[in-house]
Design a protein around this motif. Structure first.
Motif, PDB file in Angstrom:
ATOM      1  N   GLY A   1     -16.508  18.782  19.575  1.00  0.00           N
ATOM      2  CA  GLY A   1     -16.486  18.002  20.809  1.00  0.00           C
ATOM      3  C   GLY A   1     -17.842  17.585  21.318  1.00  0.00           C
ATOM      4  O   GLY A   1     -17.965  17.127  22.455  1.00  0.00           O
ATOM      5  N   CYS A   2     -18.857  17.716  20.483  1.00  0.00           N
ATOM      6  CA  CYS A   2     -20.237  17.486  20.931  1.00  0.00           C
ATOM      7  C   CYS A   2     -21.062  17.117  19.694  1.00  0.00           C
ATOM      8  O   CYS A   2     -21.882  17.897  19.234  1.00  0.00           O
ATOM      9  CB  CYS A   2     -20.748  18.765  21.582  1.00  0.00           C
ATOM     10  SG  CYS A   2     -22.318  18.659  22.421  1.00  0.00           S
ATOM     11  N   CYS A   3     -20.811  15.926  19.135  1.00  0.00           N
ATOM     12  CA  CYS A   3     -21.336  15.636  17.795  1.00  0.00           C
ATOM     13  C   CYS A   3     -21.934  14.231  17.705  1.00  0.00           C
ATOM     14  O   CYS A   3     -21.476  13.391  16.937  1.00  0.00           O
ATOM     15  CB  CYS A   3     -20.250  15.834  16.748  1.00  0.00           C
ATOM     16  SG  CYS A   3     -18.736  14.880  17.037  1.00  0.00           S
ATOM     17  N   CYS A   4     -22.996  13.991  18.465  1.00  0.00           N
ATOM     18  CA  CYS A   4     -23.576  12.645  18.512  1.00  0.00           C
ATOM     19  C   CYS A   4     -24.218  12.240  17.185  1.00  0.00           C
ATOM     20  O   CYS A   4     -24.193  11.057  16.827  1.00  0.00           O
ATOM     21  CB  CYS A   4     -24.571  12.527  19.653  1.00  0.00           C
ATOM     22  SG  CYS A   4     -26.000  13.611  19.565  1.00  0.00           S
ATOM     23  N   LEU A   5     -24.783  13.185  16.421  1.00  0.00           N
ATOM     24  CA  LEU A   5     -25.359  12.812  15.128  1.00  0.00           C
ATOM     25  C   LEU A   5     -24.258  12.435  14.138  1.00  0.00           C
ATOM     26  O   LEU A   5     -24.382  11.443  13.403  1.00  0.00           O
ATOM     27  CB  LEU A   5     -26.202  13.954  14.558  1.00  0.00           C
ATOM     28  CG  LEU A   5     -26.750  13.687  13.145  1.00  0.00           C
ATOM     29  CD1 LEU A   5     -27.658  12.459  13.117  1.00  0.00           C
ATOM     30  CD2 LEU A   5     -27.473  14.918  12.603  1.00  0.00           C
ATOM     31  N   HIS A   6     -23.201  13.204  14.109  1.00  0.00           N
ATOM     32  CA  HIS A   6     -22.083  12.905  13.205  1.00  0.00           C
ATOM     33  C   HIS A   6     -21.549  11.499  13.470  1.00  0.00           C
ATOM     34  O   HIS A   6     -21.320  10.725  12.532  1.00  0.00           O
ATOM     35  CB  HIS A   6     -20.980  13.940  13.397  1.00  0.00           C
ATOM     36  CG  HIS A   6     -19.869  13.841  12.406  1.00  0.00           C
ATOM     37  ND1 HIS A   6     -19.967  14.352  11.124  1.00  0.00           N
ATOM     38  CD2 HIS A   6     -18.632  13.289  12.499  1.00  0.00           C
ATOM     39  CE1 HIS A   6     -18.836  14.125  10.479  1.00  0.00           C
ATOM     40  NE2 HIS A   6     -18.014  13.469  11.289  1.00  0.00           N
ATOM     41  N   ARG A   7     -21.368  11.165  14.744  1.00  0.00           N
ATOM     42  CA  ARG A   7     -20.890   9.826  15.095  1.00  0.00           C
ATOM     43  C   ARG A   7     -21.897   8.749  14.705  1.00  0.00           C
ATOM     44  O   ARG A   7     -21.524   7.666  14.243  1.00  0.00           O
ATOM     45  CB  ARG A   7     -20.601   9.749  16.596  1.00  0.00           C
ATOM     46  CG  ARG A   7     -19.569  10.744  17.098  1.00  0.00           C
ATOM     47  CD  ARG A   7     -18.190  10.484  16.499  1.00  0.00           C
ATOM     48  NE  ARG A   7     -17.220  11.465  16.974  1.00  0.00           N
ATOM     49  CZ  ARG A   7     -16.353  12.076  16.201  1.00  0.00           C
ATOM     50  NH1 ARG A   7     -16.317  11.825  14.911  1.00  0.00           N
ATOM     51  NH2 ARG A   7     -15.503  12.949  16.702  1.00  0.00           N
ATOM     52  N   ALA A   8     -23.177   9.032  14.890  1.00  0.00           N
ATOM     53  CA  ALA A   8     -24.210   8.058  14.542  1.00  0.00           C
ATOM     54  C   ALA A   8     -24.267   7.812  13.031  1.00  0.00           C
ATOM     55  O   ALA A   8     -24.419   6.670  12.586  1.00  0.00           O
ATOM     56  CB  ALA A   8     -25.569   8.543  15.039  1.00  0.00           C
ATOM     57  N   LEU A   9     -24.139   8.877  12.251  1.00  0.00           N
ATOM     58  CA  LEU A   9     -24.156   8.710  10.792  1.00  0.00           C
ATOM     59  C   LEU A   9     -22.945   7.904  10.336  1.00  0.00           C
ATOM     60  O   LEU A   9     -23.043   7.098   9.405  1.00  0.00           O
ATOM     61  CB  LEU A   9     -24.181  10.080  10.115  1.00  0.00           C
ATOM     62  CG  LEU A   9     -25.476  10.881  10.296  1.00  0.00           C
ATOM     63  CD1 LEU A   9     -25.311  12.300   9.745  1.00  0.00           C
ATOM     64  CD2 LEU A   9     -26.651  10.187   9.601  1.00  0.00           C
TER      65      LEU A   9
END
Length: 299
Positions: free
Chosen positions: A196-204
């Motif tokens: 629920g806290c994954c800004c790098l995963h979303r960016a990749l």
């Protein structure tokens, strides 16, 4: 901003060495599997953040005053770095900042200013205050000089344990992960985030930084909401393996670190260990970074 580089990490290591702890490694075996733990939660200030803050304040002209915004650990690091160098500091935090971290910021000698309900509110107020001439604003993660400072952690790991083939870290804004990618001597960087806290995963996934939700037991340390441009530039150009873990896995990992090794870490620091317990960390000889220990904690 200057570009991040391996040479930048080397220079940072020499620059900050007189002021930090070379935190130890613990070689362990869990469920029949070997693992190396980097005990960075034993760093001065209780997290890795001191490294980047010191590198910034020891680079360039000496400021008259230091200002930053933080959800907690970064503020403690900046406050302590400023105190070490004899500089006055002000740290802006949102109303949601944990009281335990706010106390440590003030204990380090900084002025604490609470403003707004979100980190973005505190950052806006801090940036406005930092326009006064002679003031240095210390970014939490989106600065190559900060990244180089965080990379000194990985340089310590590979110098002491050259057999390591992957280094797993928790990710908030991406500064530590980017530093590990630079300072890890070509080892695979494993970037671990809560589901629920994954800004790098979303960016990749998107190919560029995007806004992401920050809802996790670890969000006080990892809830950046958007990976920094500078960290993303590093992480998108080097071997990085992105992994997600659940809330239940995070708490179970935190509790197991205490039960088996009496290592009291905050939930964010248990995130990469949770991924390792679940068998999601590549590498035959991984190192798991336990990055901080400043949140309220009970066994």
């Amino acid at each position: 901003m200057t570009a991040t580089s391996v040479d930048g990490v080397t220079a940072a290591a020499a620059r900050i060495a007189p002021h930090i702890r070379h935190t130890p490694l613990l070689r362990a075996e869990v469920d029949g599997r070997p693992v190396v733990l980097k005990l960075e939660h034993l760093q001065r200030t209780g997290s890795f953040k001191l490294r980047g803050a010191l590198n910034v304040l020891l680079s360039g002209p000496r400021p008259r005053r230091v200002i930053t915004a933080s959800g907690g650990n970064h503020g403690i690091g900046v406050a302590t770095a400023a105190a070490i160098l004899g500089l006055p500091a002000t740290v802006y935090v949102p109303s949601t900042a944990p009281e335990s971290k706010a106390r440590r910021i003030e204990a380090a000698g900084a002025e604490l200013v609470r403003t707004g309900d979100r980190y973005a509110d505190a950052a806006a107020a801090a940036h406005e205050a930092a326009t006064v001439p002679g003031t240095r604003y210390v970014e939490a993660y989106d600065d190559p000089v900060v990244i180089d400072g965080q990379g000194t952690l990985a340089a310590e790991i590979i110098r002491e344990a050259p057999e390591i083939d992957s280094i797993a870290v928790a990710v908030g804004g991406g500064g530590l992960a980017a530093g590990v990618a630079l300072g890890g001597g070509g080892r695979l960087t494993v970037a671990v985030e809560p589901e629920g806290c994954c800004c790098l995963h979303r960016a990749l996934e998107a190919g560029h930084p995007v806004d992401a939700e920050a809802a996790s037991v670890a969000s006080s340390a990892l809830g950046a909401g958007r990976v920094g441009e500078a960290p993303f530039a590093v992480l998108s150009s080097r071997p990085v393996h992105s992994v997600l873990v659940s809330e239940e896995e995070i708490i179970a990992a935190r509790d197991r670190l205490w039960d088996e090794y009496r290592l009291a870490v905050e939930p964010a620091a248990a995130v990469p260990f949770a991924a390792w317990l679940a068998g999601r960390i590549p590498g035959d000889q991984p190192c798991i970074v336990l990055c901080g220990a400043n949140a309220p904690w009970t066994p």
